[in-house]
Design an enzyme around this catalytic site. Structure first.
Site, short mmCIF file in Angstrom:
data_model
loop_
_atom_site.label_atom_id
_atom_site.label_comp_id
_atom_site.label_asym_id
_atom_site.label_seq_id
_atom_site.Cartn_x
_atom_site.Cartn_y
_atom_site.Cartn_z
N TRP A 108 1.36 2.00 13.20
CA TRP A 108 1.32 0.91 12.23
C TRP A 108 0.40 -0.18 12.75
CZ3 TRP A 108 2.99 -4.23 13.06
CH2 TRP A 108 2.78 -5.07 11.95
N GLU A 139 2.08 4.47 8.96
CA GLU A 139 3.02 3.61 8.22
C GLU A 139 2.29 2.55 7.40
OE1 GLU A 139 5.75 1.57 10.83
OE2 GLU A 139 6.78 0.55 9.18
N LYS A 184 2.09 -0.67 4.45
CA LYS A 184 2.78 -1.93 4.20
C LYS A 184 2.16 -2.61 3.00
CE LYS A 184 4.60 -5.79 6.85
NZ LYS A 184 5.05 -6.18 8.19
N ASP A 229 8.65 2.59 5.39
CA ASP A 229 9.55 1.54 5.86
C ASP A 229 10.21 0.93 4.62
OD1 ASP A 229 10.45 -1.17 6.56
OD2 ASP A 229 9.52 -0.78 8.50
N HIS A 260 8.76 -2.26 3.16
CA HIS A 260 7.31 -2.39 2.97
C HIS A 260 6.83 -2.12 1.56
CE1 HIS A 260 6.14 -1.97 7.51
NE2 HIS A 260 7.09 -2.85 7.28
N HIS A 314 11.65 4.43 8.10
CA HIS A 314 12.06 3.27 8.88
C HIS A 314 13.18 2.59 8.12
CE1 HIS A 314 8.67 2.34 11.97
NE2 HIS A 314 9.34 3.44 12.22
N ASP A 336 9.96 -8.59 3.26
CA ASP A 336 10.09 -7.65 4.38
C ASP A 336 10.67 -8.39 5.58
OD1 ASP A 336 9.74 -5.55 6.22
OD2 ASP A 336 7.75 -6.27 6.74
N ASP A 382 13.14 -7.59 7.64
CA ASP A 382 13.67 -6.78 8.75
C ASP A 382 15.11 -7.14 9.10
OD1 ASP A 382 11.36 -5.00 9.63
OD2 ASP A 382 10.39 -6.95 9.62
N ASP A 399 14.56 0.37 12.06
CA ASP A 399 13.49 -0.59 12.32
C ASP A 399 13.84 -1.95 11.74
OD1 ASP A 399 11.17 -1.92 12.93
OD2 ASP A 399 9.97 -0.98 11.37
C1 RNT Z 1 6.05 -3.68 10.89
C2 RNT Z 1 6.43 -2.24 10.90
C3 RNT Z 1 6.56 -1.61 12.25
C4 RNT Z 1 7.28 -2.49 13.26
C5 RNT Z 1 7.61 -1.79 14.55
C6 RNT Z 1 8.00 -2.76 15.62
O1 RNT Z 1 6.11 -4.24 9.65
O2 RNT Z 1 7.61 -2.06 10.19
O3 RNT Z 1 7.18 -0.38 12.13
O4 RNT Z 1 8.46 -3.00 12.74
O5 RNT Z 1 6.58 -0.98 14.93
ZN ZN Z 2 8.47 -0.10 10.23
#
Ligand code: RNT
Ligand code: ZN
Length: 418
Positions: A184, A225, A227, A258, A261, A285, A293, A295, A325
């Protein structure tokens, strides 16, 4: 007979009446690995001297007890493992290299700096996964890495991408196991670009260079990955979903979804059946976007249920690699690991206990009222008795009593970290 055993036997009969085999569900669930992310334990800081996190991701909060080095991170993880049922893997980022104090730049990283992790993984009987780290580094401060307009900077990151694949290969060969190597990059613009194509051409060329190296076997599972946007890349991200969907399809590598994302109303679960027609495997993820986003720690909500349902209904748990994640520094970090992992296990178990045959039959007959009724009625079947039994067979607490263990560890271990 203990109360939980009595309750399990009754639940097993209730599910059996619907043709659902709870013993089989538990057995299969116990074999599905969940990759637990190292970076929840130390707020995504790593060991290579970064002072803060960059790349448009952010871990907020100041709860005490962050793991400050590999020993602390490993012992915190082992403690968390003891309270999580099911098969576990551990997900590393390149910036968690142990260089013994030597300054080794990202482009020069080698497998030997991960020996501590490999030895530990052997002792724990777990697999490892890997990620090149394209953030929290002076050459990533502009927000651009593999798509950077400067040739030298781009080249530095290409070398890091190549180094990471070799490290993943070495881990895989030593552990005689696959290693997911997920890429990513944050590259994007805060405001409206004049040229949307240029950065994507550069990103594609950089990726081609990284993946041009043929690896000796199939153990490394490369994935990319996408986004939609990040902090500071609100207007444009070079590695968008379409970009990587095309790339992964063309190169026959994996695609990573993810859960944070995409547009908040987009459902990742609906993408699994489409993309598995074209790419060899997927990485999910597991994350929770709250308004954006953000997290947040994974909880058992509808989107998690939907993703797990798809994987179970399609029987694709060998082609969909599940990886946590998220990062939250405002709570006990071990509780963060445990909550996300246990919720994922719950959602998977729930998916295995659906009356899916009846729903399919109803669907085939065009009887959609019956199909919906089965979904709704299954929500009040005795799920918790099966969950309790599963936790018991895995030797982990089935109820919130794990919190006492975490509090105890906090007092004895975490509180002693200044
Ligand atoms: C970032 C991505 C990625 C990170 C990790 C730490 O938006 O989700 O996967 O969270 O690599
Ligand atoms: Zn991620």
């Amino acid at each position: 007979m203990p109360r939980t055993e009595q309750e399990y036997r009754a639940a097993r009969e209730t599910y059996a009446e619907l043709g659902i085999d709870t013993d089989q569900a538990i057995e299969t669930l116990a074999s599905i690995p969940l990759s637990i992310h190292c970076w929840q334990g130390d707020d995504v800081i790593g060991f290579d001297g970064a002072k803060s996190l960059s790349g448009g991701i952010l871990s907020t909060g100041s709860y005490p007890g962050r793991a400050r080095n590999a020993e602390e991170l490993r012992s915190d993880a082992v403690f968390a493992f003891s309270l999580i049922p099911g098969k576990k893997r551990f997900n590393l980022h390149a910036m968690y290299a142990e260089t013994g104090g030597a300054k080794v730049d990202r482009c020069d990283l080698e497998p030997r700096y991960y020996e501590g992790w490999i030895e530990w993984a052997k002792q724990q009987h777990i697999g490892l996964d890997f990620n090149p780290t394209f953030f929290s580094h002076p050459l990533a401060e502009s927000g651009w890495t593999l798509a950077h307009p400067d040739n030298d900077i781009r080249d530095f990151w290409i070398r890091h991408g190549k180094a990471s694949r070799r490290i993943a290969q070495s881990i895989a060969d030593t552990l005689k196991d696959h290693v997911v190597n997920n890429l990513w990059v944050p590259d994007g613009y805060k405001d409206m670009p004049a040229d949307r194509l240029g950065p994507r051409l550069r990103l594609k060329e950089s990726l081609d260079a990284i993946y041009s190296e043929k690896l000796p076997n199939d153990r490394v599972l490369d994935s990319v990955e996408s986004k939609l946007f990040g902090i500071g890349s609100e207007a444009y991200v070079a590695g968008s979903h379409e970009f990587y969907l095309g790339y992964a399809t063309q190169k026959a590598i994996g695609l990573c979804y993810d859960m944070g994302h995409f547009h908040p109303t987009e459902n990742i679960a609906d993408k699994i059946s489409s993309t598995l027609l074209y790419v060899p495997y997927l990485i999910i993820h597991l994350s929770r976007g709250l308004r954006w986003d953000s997290d947040h720690i994974v909880v058992w909500n509808d989107s998690l249920t939907d993703v797990c349902r798809e994987i179970v209904r399609m029987h694709v748990w060998d082609r969909v690699h599940l990886a946590l994640d998220y990062f939250d520094s405002s709570v006990n970090r071990i509780s963060a690991w445990i909550n996300g992992a246990r919720s994922t296990q719950r959602a998977l178990l729930y998916a295995f206990l659906e009356p899916i045959e009846q729903m399919r039959a109803a669907e085939e007959q065009g009887d959609f009222g019956t199909r919906l009724s089965y979904i709704e009625e299954s929500s009040s079947l005795p799920f918790s008795a099966v969950w309790h039994h599963y936790c018991e067979t895995e030797n982990v607490p089935y109820g919130p009593s794990w919190l006492e263990d975490v509090k105890d560890y906090e007092k004895k271990v975490l509180a002693k970290r200044p």
